[in-house]
Design an enzyme around this catalytic site. Sequence first.
Site, mmCIF file in Angstrom:
data_model
loop_
_atom_site.group_PDB
_atom_site.id
_atom_site.type_symbol
_atom_site.label_atom_id
_atom_site.label_comp_id
_atom_site.label_asym_id
_atom_site.label_seq_id
_atom_site.Cartn_x
_atom_site.Cartn_y
_atom_site.Cartn_z
ATOM 1 N N ASP A 152 -30.549 29.482 13.936
ATOM 2 C CA ASP A 152 -31.291 28.410 13.398
ATOM 3 C C ASP A 152 -32.779 28.565 13.766
ATOM 4 O OD1 ASP A 152 -30.916 25.517 12.542
ATOM 5 O OD2 ASP A 152 -31.978 24.896 14.287
ATOM 6 N N GLU B 293 -23.146 45.012 22.063
ATOM 7 C CA GLU B 293 -22.409 45.332 23.245
ATOM 8 C C GLU B 293 -20.984 45.061 22.927
ATOM 9 O OE1 GLU B 293 -23.248 42.314 26.425
ATOM 10 O OE2 GLU B 293 -25.292 43.136 26.778
HETATM 11 C C1 NOJ Z 1 -32.443 23.966 10.231
HETATM 12 C C2 NOJ Z 1 -31.172 23.534 9.901
HETATM 13 O O1 NOJ Z 1 -30.742 24.222 8.888
HETATM 14 C C3 NOJ Z 1 -31.300 22.025 9.955
HETATM 15 O O2 NOJ Z 1 -30.221 21.600 9.438
HETATM 16 C C4 NOJ Z 1 -31.640 21.443 11.323
HETATM 17 O O3 NOJ Z 1 -32.028 20.061 11.046
HETATM 18 C C5 NOJ Z 1 -32.905 22.172 11.803
HETATM 19 N N1 NOJ Z 1 -32.756 23.475 11.824
HETATM 20 C C6 NOJ Z 1 -32.940 21.719 13.348
HETATM 21 O O4 NOJ Z 1 -31.930 22.324 13.920
#
Ligand code: NOJ
Length: 547
Positions: A208, A264
């Site tokens: 993310d 790893e």
């Molecule tokens: C990107 C994710 O795809 C989204 O759904 C999320 O709200 C934000 N990052 C924050 O984690």
Amino acid sequence: MPPRPWYHKTSIYQIYPRSFYDSNGDGIGDIKGILQKLDYIQGLGFETIWSSPFFSSPQADFGYDISNYTDIAPEYGTMNDALRLIEEVHKRGMRIVFDMVMNHTSDQHPWFKESRSSQDNPKADWYIWRPPSNSPHFCKKWGERPNNWNSMTGGSGWHYAPERGQYFWSSFLPFQPDLNYRNPEVKKAMFEAVRFWLGKGVDGFRLDIFNVIYKDAEFHDNPFSFKLAPTEDDPSGFFQEAKYTLNQPESFEFARELRSVTEEFGERMLLGEVSGNRQIIRKFLGDEVNNGLGLVFDFAMLDFKFTADYFRALIEEMERHYPDPFMPVYVFSNHDKHRSMFRLGDDLRKAKLLAMFQLTARGVPCMYYGEEIGMTDLKQPFGSALDPLPHKFKLVPRFIFDLLGLFANRDEVRTPMQWDGTRNAGFSSAEKTWLPVHENYPSINVQHEDGDKDSLLNIIRALGKIRQEEGALRDGPLELMDGLPDGVLGYIRKFEDNKLAVLLNFDGQAREVPIEYSECVFKLSSGDVAKEKAIQLNGFGGMIIKL
Ligand code: NOJ
């Protein structure tokens, strides 16, 4: 040339677990629900599943706000369910990657609770804390903020914690405080979480907002920019260039470090969510060799134009920036953006052609759940949104967003999967599902499309199978064809003695392509005709032939 890693040959199906299948009738999708649908996903021909997070979380951002990285949120199931999911996926010869939200935790994570409690607790430096500044400003509140940085969602990303008399930094929403990766203890803790899941057999991670993992160590102010709205390839916006908050050199280094941790355990997928131009994406992959993230989304293509010229130029760009030993990811929708049917004006013929492109070009296709049946956005008022994002903009009328082409209410693309024509589209037996089911479910659902051999669903199944059978589509380089009629895109995929041509007609009118071929492998529509020394493509038709 070293052998290609498995994750460069695979195809990915993205599940938003809350909306996929509800096994216990509480209106919320769950892990047992995913388990019940594994054969369905396998039947589509996808080989890797990426599930959005189901870890412990207050669900303020539906799992992208984690409060325990090594446990499962009860509404989704138990640790045993998660382990069974890994096992059952592997039994089918498939792979599964989890969603790692490393940049931030929930503000309810015990780490953050401890960190905000005082300036001298053991976790005091685990998040990004700064004292108030005394910059002269017409607005006292703004003057007190540590610097001018905006969050990715607009407005200052600094939030005051009276317990410490200091501000903490959140790249996304205020309840998602960013961890401080300059503190080695934080890195160690997160690598432990990564190792925990790899040890349980997970095949890798989707990462993310990986590009904000480091922020400028000196906290320099970001420069002014005339740009109002962030775009897919340039995240600057809200009148600020995100120079010191995104894509810092330490983040590229961190990608390599994370890669060595995952290795790893053998060859593991790291799929980065990064916003930035193609030079930046390439830095996350590794400058010369594939030693950073194994794959990175290139979100500029979400704003595709449905023309042969656009897709030809897209391939040229992908081949230029991600040549062997790199691999592009072809992605046209996800849980944060419009569905592709919405962008295609609900034209099923175009959706079929787009899927054919996605599954045959040189790259890893990544498809969001429901795209295979042509699910589309469900327009919802901002005021009643469950998604926290639109609440930030509740004073801005919706038409301004539509006018600027911005998308804020992500509920609209997260509606329950449409399995059949029964109540709740067969997603759940509950009285009320967590988000409403799209009203088009009586005709747009898996069961209905199952029986129609020309449905989008069956076309994707057929293409998935061809992709698995024809080594050239998984492994072969791509060569664009020249001299084709207007509106037609063609490319050749060749691997050992297997040579295929893919022809796609992006125009509504029929087109004839003179070409010698030995066999027709796939026709997109019954109007596509293989003639003796020519191919006739229907409007929005497509064909795969053996040369
Ligand atoms: C990107 C994710 O795809 C989204 O759904 C999320 O709200 C934000 N990052 C924050 O984690």
